[in-house]
Design a protein around this motif. Structure first.
Motif, mmCIF file in Angstrom:
data_model
loop_
_atom_site.group_PDB
_atom_site.id
_atom_site.type_symbol
_atom_site.label_atom_id
_atom_site.label_comp_id
_atom_site.label_asym_id
_atom_site.label_seq_id
_atom_site.Cartn_x
_atom_site.Cartn_y
_atom_site.Cartn_z
ATOM 1 N N PRO A 1 0.508 -1.323 -0.197
ATOM 2 C CA PRO A 1 -0.391 0.126 0.074
ATOM 3 C C PRO A 1 0.806 0.975 -0.143
ATOM 4 C CG PRO A 1 -0.037 -1.592 2.546
ATOM 5 C CD PRO A 1 0.555 -1.810 0.958
ATOM 6 N N ARG A 2 0.289 2.132 -0.998
ATOM 7 C CA ARG A 2 1.157 3.170 -0.949
ATOM 8 C C ARG A 2 0.890 4.528 -0.348
ATOM 9 N NH1 ARG A 2 1.275 8.961 -3.130
ATOM 10 N NH2 ARG A 2 -0.543 8.349 -4.043
ATOM 11 N N VAL A 3 -0.557 4.513 0.669
ATOM 12 C CA VAL A 3 -0.966 5.307 2.424
ATOM 13 C C VAL A 3 -1.104 4.072 3.503
ATOM 14 C CG1 VAL A 3 -3.093 6.937 2.515
ATOM 15 C CG2 VAL A 3 -2.283 6.109 0.369
ATOM 16 N N PRO B 1 4.746 9.371 -1.291
ATOM 17 C CA PRO B 1 5.266 9.994 -3.104
ATOM 18 C C PRO B 1 5.673 9.084 -3.443
ATOM 19 C CG PRO B 1 6.474 10.707 -1.393
ATOM 20 C CD PRO B 1 6.287 9.953 -0.529
ATOM 21 N N TYR B 2 4.466 9.336 -4.942
ATOM 22 C CA TYR B 2 5.579 8.137 -6.215
ATOM 23 C C TYR B 2 6.731 8.058 -6.544
ATOM 24 C CZ TYR B 2 0.321 8.011 -7.432
ATOM 25 O OH TYR B 2 -0.842 7.921 -7.192
ATOM 26 N N GLU C 1 9.175 7.928 -4.292
ATOM 27 C CA GLU C 1 9.918 7.175 -3.044
ATOM 28 C C GLU C 1 9.036 6.242 -3.138
ATOM 29 O OE1 GLU C 1 9.658 7.405 1.963
ATOM 30 O OE2 GLU C 1 9.798 9.376 0.701
ATOM 31 N N PHE C 2 7.746 5.532 -4.180
ATOM 32 C CA PHE C 2 7.394 4.487 -3.500
ATOM 33 C C PHE C 2 8.173 3.498 -3.914
ATOM 34 C CE2 PHE C 2 3.840 1.730 -5.234
ATOM 35 C CZ PHE C 2 3.608 1.223 -4.155
ATOM 36 N N PHE C 3 8.381 3.990 -5.590
ATOM 37 C CA PHE C 3 8.790 3.693 -7.078
ATOM 38 C C PHE C 3 10.179 2.837 -7.079
ATOM 39 C CE2 PHE C 3 11.608 3.973 -10.745
ATOM 40 C CZ PHE C 3 10.534 2.970 -11.961
ATOM 41 N N PHE C 4 11.122 3.970 -5.487
ATOM 42 C CA PHE C 4 12.379 3.915 -5.763
ATOM 43 C C PHE C 4 12.479 2.547 -4.491
ATOM 44 C CE2 PHE C 4 14.140 7.604 -7.619
ATOM 45 C CZ PHE C 4 14.584 7.300 -8.464
ATOM 46 N N MET C 5 11.763 2.474 -3.644
ATOM 47 C CA MET C 5 11.404 1.834 -2.657
ATOM 48 C C MET C 5 11.083 -0.408 -3.306
ATOM 49 S SD MET C 5 8.541 0.957 0.505
ATOM 50 C CE MET C 5 7.182 1.003 -1.122
ATOM 51 N N ILE C 6 10.174 0.041 -4.417
ATOM 52 C CA ILE C 6 9.768 -0.768 -5.138
ATOM 53 C C ILE C 6 11.135 -1.603 -6.083
ATOM 54 C CG2 ILE C 6 8.212 -2.109 -6.732
ATOM 55 C CD1 ILE C 6 6.183 -0.821 -5.816
ATOM 56 N N LEU C 7 11.091 -0.398 -6.831
ATOM 57 C CA LEU C 7 12.797 -1.076 -7.808
ATOM 58 C C LEU C 7 13.781 -1.636 -6.179
ATOM 59 C CD1 LEU C 7 13.478 -0.800 -10.771
ATOM 60 C CD2 LEU C 7 14.935 1.218 -9.849
ATOM 61 N N LYS C 8 14.009 -1.156 -5.542
ATOM 62 C CA LYS C 8 14.991 -1.630 -4.335
ATOM 63 C C LYS C 8 14.993 -2.921 -4.096
ATOM 64 C CE LYS C 8 15.156 -0.840 0.260
ATOM 65 N NZ LYS C 8 15.712 -0.324 0.822
ATOM 66 N N ASN C 9 13.920 -2.903 -3.733
ATOM 67 C CA ASN C 9 13.242 -4.476 -3.175
ATOM 68 C C ASN C 9 13.719 -5.109 -4.180
ATOM 69 O OD1 ASN C 9 13.289 -3.286 -0.500
ATOM 70 N ND2 ASN C 9 11.021 -3.399 -1.201
ATOM 71 N N SER C 10 12.730 -4.893 -5.971
ATOM 72 C CA SER C 10 12.385 -5.911 -7.080
ATOM 73 C C SER C 10 14.341 -5.803 -7.612
ATOM 74 C CB SER C 10 11.937 -5.510 -8.003
ATOM 75 O OG SER C 10 10.401 -5.076 -7.344
ATOM 76 N N ILE C 11 15.088 -5.655 -7.026
ATOM 77 C CA ILE C 11 16.641 -6.175 -7.769
ATOM 78 C C ILE C 11 17.550 -7.339 -6.498
ATOM 79 C CG2 ILE C 11 18.742 -5.062 -7.609
ATOM 80 C CD1 ILE C 11 17.246 -2.494 -9.401
ATOM 81 N N ILE C 12 17.212 -6.465 -5.257
ATOM 82 C CA ILE C 12 16.960 -7.230 -4.361
ATOM 83 C C ILE C 12 16.700 -8.647 -3.954
ATOM 84 C CG2 ILE C 12 17.448 -8.360 -1.544
ATOM 85 C CD1 ILE C 12 17.546 -4.916 -1.219
ATOM 86 N N ILE C 13 15.392 -8.851 -5.244
ATOM 87 C CA ILE C 13 14.944 -10.372 -5.178
ATOM 88 C C ILE C 13 15.379 -11.198 -5.948
ATOM 89 C CG2 ILE C 13 12.603 -11.314 -5.626
ATOM 90 C CD1 ILE C 13 11.144 -9.436 -3.780
ATOM 91 N N THR C 14 15.875 -10.702 -7.280
ATOM 92 C CA THR C 14 15.870 -10.750 -8.074
ATOM 93 C C THR C 14 17.685 -11.529 -8.494
ATOM 94 O OG1 THR C 14 15.083 -9.204 -9.916
ATOM 95 C CG2 THR C 14 16.860 -10.285 -10.386
ATOM 96 N N PHE C 15 18.453 -10.869 -7.490
ATOM 97 C CA PHE C 15 19.804 -10.558 -6.889
ATOM 98 C C PHE C 15 19.517 -12.803 -6.342
ATOM 99 C CE2 PHE C 15 21.811 -6.979 -7.564
ATOM 100 C CZ PHE C 15 21.984 -6.775 -8.898
ATOM 101 N N ILE C 16 18.906 -12.800 -5.260
ATOM 102 C CA ILE C 16 18.346 -13.484 -4.854
ATOM 103 C C ILE C 16 18.031 -14.870 -5.446
ATOM 104 C CG2 ILE C 16 17.541 -14.626 -2.682
ATOM 105 C CD1 ILE C 16 17.548 -11.698 -0.911
ATOM 106 N N MET C 17 17.203 -14.550 -6.444
ATOM 107 C CA MET C 17 16.405 -15.466 -7.300
ATOM 108 C C MET C 17 17.512 -16.258 -7.712
ATOM 109 S SD MET C 17 13.723 -16.144 -6.486
ATOM 110 C CE MET C 17 13.697 -17.145 -7.665
ATOM 111 N N VAL C 18 18.882 -15.097 -8.950
ATOM 112 C CA VAL C 18 19.671 -15.664 -9.840
ATOM 113 C C VAL C 18 20.647 -16.221 -8.708
ATOM 114 C CG1 VAL C 18 21.695 -14.849 -11.595
ATOM 115 C CG2 VAL C 18 19.209 -13.712 -11.536
ATOM 116 N N ALA C 19 20.940 -16.554 -7.927
ATOM 117 C CA ALA C 19 21.773 -16.585 -6.883
ATOM 118 C C ALA C 19 21.252 -17.897 -6.283
ATOM 119 C CB ALA C 19 22.154 -15.667 -5.670
#
Length: 74
Positions: A25-27, A43-44, A46-64
Protein backbone atom coordinates in the motif's frame (compact mmCIF):
# COMPACT_ATOMS: atom_id res chain seq x y z
CA UNK A 1 23.20 -22.22 -17.95
CA UNK A 2 23.70 -18.55 -18.82
CA UNK A 3 20.41 -18.47 -20.67
CA UNK A 4 18.61 -19.90 -17.65
CA UNK A 5 20.13 -17.27 -15.35
CA UNK A 6 19.18 -14.42 -17.66
CA UNK A 7 15.61 -15.68 -17.97
CA UNK A 8 15.43 -16.09 -14.20
CA UNK A 9 16.63 -12.53 -13.70
CA UNK A 10 14.15 -11.05 -16.17
CA UNK A 11 11.15 -13.02 -14.99
CA UNK A 12 11.85 -12.61 -11.27
CA UNK A 13 12.31 -8.85 -11.69
CA UNK A 14 9.10 -8.39 -13.65
CA UNK A 15 7.12 -10.65 -11.32
CA UNK A 16 8.40 -9.12 -8.09
CA UNK A 17 7.96 -5.57 -9.36
CA UNK A 18 4.41 -6.25 -10.51
CA UNK A 19 3.41 -8.00 -7.31
CA UNK A 20 4.84 -5.25 -5.12
CA UNK A 21 2.99 -2.56 -7.05
CA UNK A 22 -0.25 -4.42 -6.39
CA UNK A 23 0.34 -5.63 -2.84
CA UNK A 24 2.27 -2.85 -1.07
CA UNK A 25 0.00 0.00 0.00
CA UNK A 26 1.14 3.54 -0.80
CA UNK A 27 -1.02 5.08 1.93
CA UNK A 28 -0.44 3.87 5.47
CA UNK A 29 -2.98 4.49 8.19
CA UNK A 30 -2.05 4.75 11.85
CA UNK A 31 -4.22 4.87 14.93
CA UNK A 32 -3.69 7.53 17.56
CA UNK A 33 -3.97 6.97 21.33
CA UNK A 34 -7.47 8.41 21.24
CA UNK A 35 -8.52 6.09 18.42
CA UNK A 36 -8.20 8.70 15.68
CA UNK A 37 -6.99 7.39 12.32
CA UNK A 38 -4.49 9.34 10.29
CA UNK A 39 -3.05 8.55 6.90
CA UNK A 40 0.51 8.93 5.67
CA UNK A 41 0.94 9.00 1.91
CA UNK A 42 4.26 8.02 0.36
CA UNK A 43 5.22 10.14 -2.65
CA UNK A 44 5.23 8.31 -5.98
CA UNK A 45 8.97 8.75 -6.52
CA UNK A 46 9.86 7.32 -3.10
CA UNK A 47 7.35 4.50 -3.57
CA UNK A 48 8.75 3.65 -7.01
CA UNK A 49 12.37 3.60 -5.81
CA UNK A 50 11.46 1.48 -2.77
CA UNK A 51 9.77 -1.09 -5.02
CA UNK A 52 12.64 -0.95 -7.51
CA UNK A 53 15.22 -1.54 -4.77
CA UNK A 54 13.31 -4.50 -3.35
CA UNK A 55 12.78 -5.99 -6.82
CA UNK A 56 16.49 -5.81 -7.58
CA UNK A 57 17.33 -7.50 -4.27
CA UNK A 58 14.81 -10.27 -4.96
CA UNK A 59 16.24 -10.69 -8.47
CA UNK A 60 19.80 -11.11 -7.15
CA UNK A 61 18.63 -13.64 -4.58
CA UNK A 62 16.72 -15.66 -7.18
CA UNK A 63 19.65 -15.68 -9.62
CA UNK A 64 22.03 -16.79 -6.85
CA UNK A 65 19.65 -19.58 -5.79
CA UNK A 66 19.22 -20.85 -9.35
CA UNK A 67 22.98 -20.65 -9.93
CA UNK A 68 23.68 -22.72 -6.82
CA UNK A 69 20.94 -25.17 -7.73
CA UNK A 70 22.28 -25.67 -11.25
CA UNK A 71 25.88 -25.90 -10.04
CA UNK A 72 25.24 -28.56 -7.40
CA UNK A 73 22.72 -30.47 -9.49
CA UNK A 74 25.50 -31.71 -11.80
Amino acid sequence: MERTLVKTAIYSFITSFSLMIVLIPRVRSTTDVNGVFSGEETPYTEFFFMILKNSIIITFIMVALIFLYKKYKR
